[in-house]
Write a protein that holds these residues in place. Sequence first.
Motif, PDB file in Angstrom:
ATOM      1  N   ASN A   1       0.804  -1.227   0.000  1.00  0.00           N
ATOM      2  CA  ASN A   1       0.000   0.000   0.000  1.00  0.00           C
ATOM      3  C   ASN A   1       0.839   1.281   0.000  1.00  0.00           C
ATOM      4  N   GLU A   2       2.124   1.177  -0.241  1.00  0.00           N
ATOM      5  CA  GLU A   2       2.989   2.355  -0.327  1.00  0.00           C
ATOM      6  C   GLU A   2       3.386   2.582  -1.780  1.00  0.00           C
ATOM      7  N   VAL A   3       2.959   3.716  -2.335  1.00  0.00           N
ATOM      8  CA  VAL A   3       3.317   4.046  -3.714  1.00  0.00           C
ATOM      9  C   VAL A   3       4.780   4.457  -3.753  1.00  0.00           C
ATOM     10  N   ARG A   4       5.538   3.820  -4.636  1.00  0.00           N
ATOM     11  CA  ARG A   4       6.976   4.056  -4.696  1.00  0.00           C
ATOM     12  C   ARG A   4       7.412   4.931  -5.854  1.00  0.00           C
ATOM     13  N   SER A   5       6.629   4.963  -6.915  1.00  0.00           N
ATOM     14  CA  SER A   5       7.068   5.657  -8.133  1.00  0.00           C
ATOM     15  C   SER A   5       6.565   7.093  -8.215  1.00  0.00           C
ATOM     16  N   MET A   6       5.762   7.518  -7.263  1.00  0.00           N
ATOM     17  CA  MET A   6       5.253   8.883  -7.204  1.00  0.00           C
ATOM     18  C   MET A   6       5.185   9.308  -5.744  1.00  0.00           C
ATOM     19  N   ASN A   7       5.112  10.617  -5.534  1.00  0.00           N
ATOM     20  CA  ASN A   7       4.913  11.146  -4.186  1.00  0.00           C
ATOM     21  C   ASN A   7       3.445  11.544  -4.042  1.00  0.00           C
ATOM     22  N   PRO A   8       2.627  10.720  -3.414  1.00  0.00           N
ATOM     23  CA  PRO A   8       1.184  10.994  -3.352  1.00  0.00           C
ATOM     24  C   PRO A   8       0.845  12.361  -2.767  1.00  0.00           C
ATOM     25  N   GLU A   9       1.554  12.765  -1.735  1.00  0.00           N
ATOM     26  CA  GLU A   9       1.250  14.047  -1.097  1.00  0.00           C
ATOM     27  C   GLU A   9       1.485  15.196  -2.070  1.00  0.00           C
TER      28      GLU A   9
END
Length: 486
Positions: A419-427
């Motif tokens: 559940n941790e997006v690695r290829s983008m910064n969600p915030e």
Amino acid sequence: MSPDILIHDATVLTVDENNHLYRNGTVVVDDGRIQAVRRSEPDDADAVAETVIDGSGRLVMPGLVNAHAHLELTALTGAFSEMSVGELFAEMTAFCEQLGRGKYEYLVEAGCDLAALNFIRGGITTTNAMEALPSRGADAFGEAGLRGFFGPWISDLFWDIPEDEQFERARSFIEDYHDTYDGRIQATVCPHDDWSCSRDVWERTAELAADFPDLPVHTHLLELGASNTMARANDAEDSLALLDEVGLLDDRLVAAHFRVADEDDIERMAANDASVAHCPSIFCYWEPDGETEWTPVPKLREAGTTVGLGLDDHYWHDSSDLLGEARQARLAANLSFGTNQFHSMELVRMLTIEGARALGVGDELGSIRPGKRADLILLDLSDPKFAPKTNIPALVANAATTADVESTIVDGELLMHDNEVRSMNPEEVCERAETAVERFGDELGWEMDVGGSKPPSHLQTARDLPKRGPAHLVARLGLQHVKDRL
């Protein structure tokens, strides 16, 4: 050498020719491809790999294929929700004209990044998108690690962008973007639809497509009652006849909606190996009356036509949940044609391998088989709603949502894990979207906040509408209606 990824002791839904399902399976990924899929062995948990994933309580399945989409206004999710169909089309027609002239690029860029983020979180690994400014989406998806098919739409009766300029844009986009980002971004040829394109545009589109014979041709087909009327105005018997006459009715064709098709249309699509992208939620949201004709998906599949599922303008119905489209497709078909139109596994295949086949990449994507590209998703089945985990295909088609997607893998790269997006910064993505919407609202006088959306006055929308193209469209349809009555 050790592989890049090893997933062990998972439920594995392969979506291969036999729809093989492993109760305890192992998937091995190396160099961007699936190296093995098999029953788990006792020592798999201790295997050496760059990433070892304990698949206990997880489902591994192919990444989802969004077979028809528009992305540019994703940041305006929630802005259209309460409009009437007439208001919606007026606002969108005005927006598209302005987008085609290069306005609101900041909103487009923020929207495409937001779409990429939400698709990663929802397990959509491949998207087929038709846009006014496709380079923005291609860059956003390419940089995020996703796979995408992109092209600029072409129409001479929908907006007022000069025809020559549109074809120049299309050719330039193909030359600049096709097969970029390690092959994950592909170009398409996109005549917008069969109700806002003249015969000249269809003929020039066929010439462009002939220059790039490996590219899909992506369009809206038989979406509206006006489709065949415009075809007759274009000196053809109907829409499919027009496409056949110009040389575009073939296995490269990906036709969105196909909603007002009859038996003859179904037979001709199947005979020419053309494909359909079915987008049920958009029509369930905006045209759910008893007289609405519904895409004859069961008959299309019975005839042998490949049918994928798509979200279309997901910001019109406020959902980027492609898994939900499977359930919506089932319910809408049951309402229109009677119950038991689909087996659950058919819907899973429409979400994956059939979408890939529609785009001409079924030999590379859409199922878990050694040698194919490693586009995979993991769903967490530990939620009580999945208990006791019987009939996995039905759980995927009926119960699973984006919230259940735990990991998303494209080309063997973990874009999201645990559940941790690695290829983008969600915030950062969300902050840019908020800033873009605030700027857009200030520029247009469009009020948008947590309580709802209040668009600008109809007078301002009218000022932004294209004039020449739609006027010709209305005149041609009107004249053809007169001819049809005589």
